[in-house]
Design an enzyme around this catalytic site. Structure first.
Site, PDB file in Angstrom:
ATOM      1  N   ASP A  86      -6.839  -2.735  -7.074  1.00 13.25           N
ATOM      2  CA  ASP A  86      -7.521  -3.315  -5.922  1.00 13.25           C
ATOM      3  C   ASP A  86      -7.724  -4.802  -6.178  1.00 13.25           C
ATOM      4  O   ASP A  86      -7.893  -5.217  -7.329  1.00 13.25           O
ATOM      5  CB  ASP A  86      -8.878  -2.630  -5.700  1.00 13.25           C
ATOM      6  N   ARG A 136       0.827  -1.207   0.000  1.00 15.01           N
ATOM      7  CA  ARG A 136       0.000   0.000   0.000  1.00 15.01           C
ATOM      8  C   ARG A 136       0.866   1.265   0.000  1.00 15.01           C
ATOM      9  O   ARG A 136       0.481   2.301   0.555  1.00 15.01           O
ATOM     10  CB  ARG A 136      -0.968  -0.011   1.190  1.00 15.01           C
ATOM     11  N   TYR A 154     -15.391 -11.855   0.194  1.00 17.92           N
ATOM     12  CA  TYR A 154     -16.077 -10.605  -0.157  1.00 17.92           C
ATOM     13  C   TYR A 154     -17.325 -10.875  -0.992  1.00 17.92           C
ATOM     14  O   TYR A 154     -18.356 -10.212  -0.826  1.00 17.92           O
ATOM     15  CB  TYR A 154     -15.130  -9.687  -0.931  1.00 17.92           C
ATOM     16  N   ARG A 159      -3.101   6.807   1.043  1.00 15.84           N
ATOM     17  CA  ARG A 159      -3.625   8.042   1.628  1.00 15.84           C
ATOM     18  C   ARG A 159      -2.699   8.708   2.629  1.00 15.84           C
ATOM     19  O   ARG A 159      -2.955   9.849   3.041  1.00 15.84           O
ATOM     20  CB  ARG A 159      -4.988   7.763   2.276  1.00 15.84           C
ATOM     21  N   ARG A 186      -6.214  11.781  -5.821  1.00 19.42           N
ATOM     22  CA  ARG A 186      -7.509  11.128  -5.614  1.00 19.42           C
ATOM     23  C   ARG A 186      -8.633  12.162  -5.657  1.00 19.42           C
ATOM     24  O   ARG A 186      -9.702  11.892  -6.236  1.00 19.42           O
ATOM     25  CB  ARG A 186      -7.515  10.391  -4.282  1.00 19.42           C
TER      26      ARG A 186
END
Length: 363
Positions: free
Chosen positions: A77, A27, A154, A31, A40
């Site tokens: 992702d 990652r 998921y 962010r 973003r």
């Protein structure tokens, strides 16, 4: 063969001699970086950012412009495959990924298509090609996908879960349905990763984020078996180079020996496993990647440096018999937290760069 200015990461994965331990962060395009947040915001949301090859390339390169990293990882992702199968991926603020549809019956599994990577996931392949071009041999590019078990959780749950109740209920009440779903996902992941390799990915990682939630026997049957299926089907040489494969099961330290027998080149470790003991367990069959606790990045830089030194010493010298190295790639034990100070991430990476040469024989 395309020229690489820095092939330290690939050589470590293949247990070849190098001058110091390579480092990257799961990652790493994320962010915690203000430049990522700005890009973003420009894109509008995560999905629009991920599906725009130029912007995905931009954020992939951002951490490389800040830090002396030894690899780039595709900005994407793990849930792109279920989305391409028609489940309708979306993100709720503060809740993470969700799907508009779930998969819980044999009929629903049968109705799922196996996505064509170039037609149905072309934006990912375009991002890989764009990133490779813009990297221009600076460092290798890592492609990735989620493991079948992790993707299935998921798809069955409809999003993130803490106890995987629906997925585990399906496992114990209708195992044939779950196996059919996992097989279809394994086929899809194999095709997806091979397309990334053909588009330019120079190594690939399979993220089994939720394999550690399974029992010992269930892990072998419902997670590892399908990662093995993928490894068996992957392109292992392209563009004149071997394409290393990394398997990462979070919470999977107890299964390293079984994982090392899959034919993967390297295994990722989370922070709950002792790196030195892991090295003993795998017996030089694979390289190891990891494994600092991401929370350590909230510590002062001096403490981060101490932890890097401890982990390097725990793994030990990277020499091996008959001229082979015993490969170690330094990484966090999971993804970097969005609230980390970027300077602390820099302290981590700089410590690996400065301290790791002592554990390698000069080449």
């Amino acid at each position: 063969m395309s020229d690489l200015k820095n092939d330290r990461f690939l050589r470590a994965l293949l247990r070849q001699p190098i001058d110091r331990t390579p480092v990257w962060m799961m990652r790493q395009a994320g962010r915690y970086l203000p430049e990522y947040r700005a890009t973003r915001a420009q894109a509008g949301d995560f999905m629009k950012l991920m599906m725009n090859p130029q912007l995905a390339c931009e954020v992939t390169l951002q951490p490389l412009d800040r830090y002396p990293l030894d690899a780039a990882i595709l900005f994407s992702d793990i849930l792109t495959i279920p989305d391409a199968m028609g489940l309708g991926l979306y993100f709720e603020t503060g809740e993470g990924p969700r799907f508009a549809k779930t998969v819980k019956t044999q009929a629903e599994v049968d109705a799922l298509p196996i996505p064509d990577p170039e037609k149905d996931l072309g934006y990912v392949m375009d991002a890989v090609r764009t990133i490779r071009r813009e990297l221009n041999g600076r460092v290798p590019l890592i492609g990735f996908a989620g493991s079948p078990w992790t993707l299935a959780t998921y798809m069955v749950e409809g999003g993130s879960s803490k106890d995987f109740r629906a997925a585990k209920t399906l496992m114990v009440t209708q195992p044939a349905v779950l196996h059919a779903l996992l097989d279809k996902l394994a086929q899809s992941v194999t095709a997806y990763l091979n397309a990334q390799i053909l588009a330019g990915a120079q190594a690939v990682q399979i993220f089994d984020s939720w394999g550690g939630a399974l029992s010992h026997t269930a892990y072998q049957e419902f997670s590892l078996a399908y990662m093995q299926q993928i490894v068996n089907g992957l392109i292992r040489e392209h563009d004149g180079r071997r394409v290393p494969v990394i398997l990462f099961t979070k919470g999977g330290g107890q299964w390293l020996e079984a994982m090392s027998e899959t034919g993967a080149d390297a295994l990722g470790l989370d922070w709950t496993t002792d790196l030195g003991l892991a090295r003993q367990h795998v017996g030089g069959r694979v390289a190891l990647q990891g494994n600092m606790d991401p929370s350590m990045l909230f510590a002062p830089p001096a403490r981060i440096r101490e932890e890097v030194a401890r982990i390097l010493a725990c793994y030990g010298h990277c020499g091996g018999a008959e001229g082979l190295a015993s490969g170690h790639v330094f990484n966090l034990g999971h993804g970097i937290d969005q609230h980390v100070n970027p300077a602390h991430a820099g302290a981590f990476i700089e410590a690996v760069v400065e301290l790791s040469a002592a554990y390698h024989t000069p080449v």
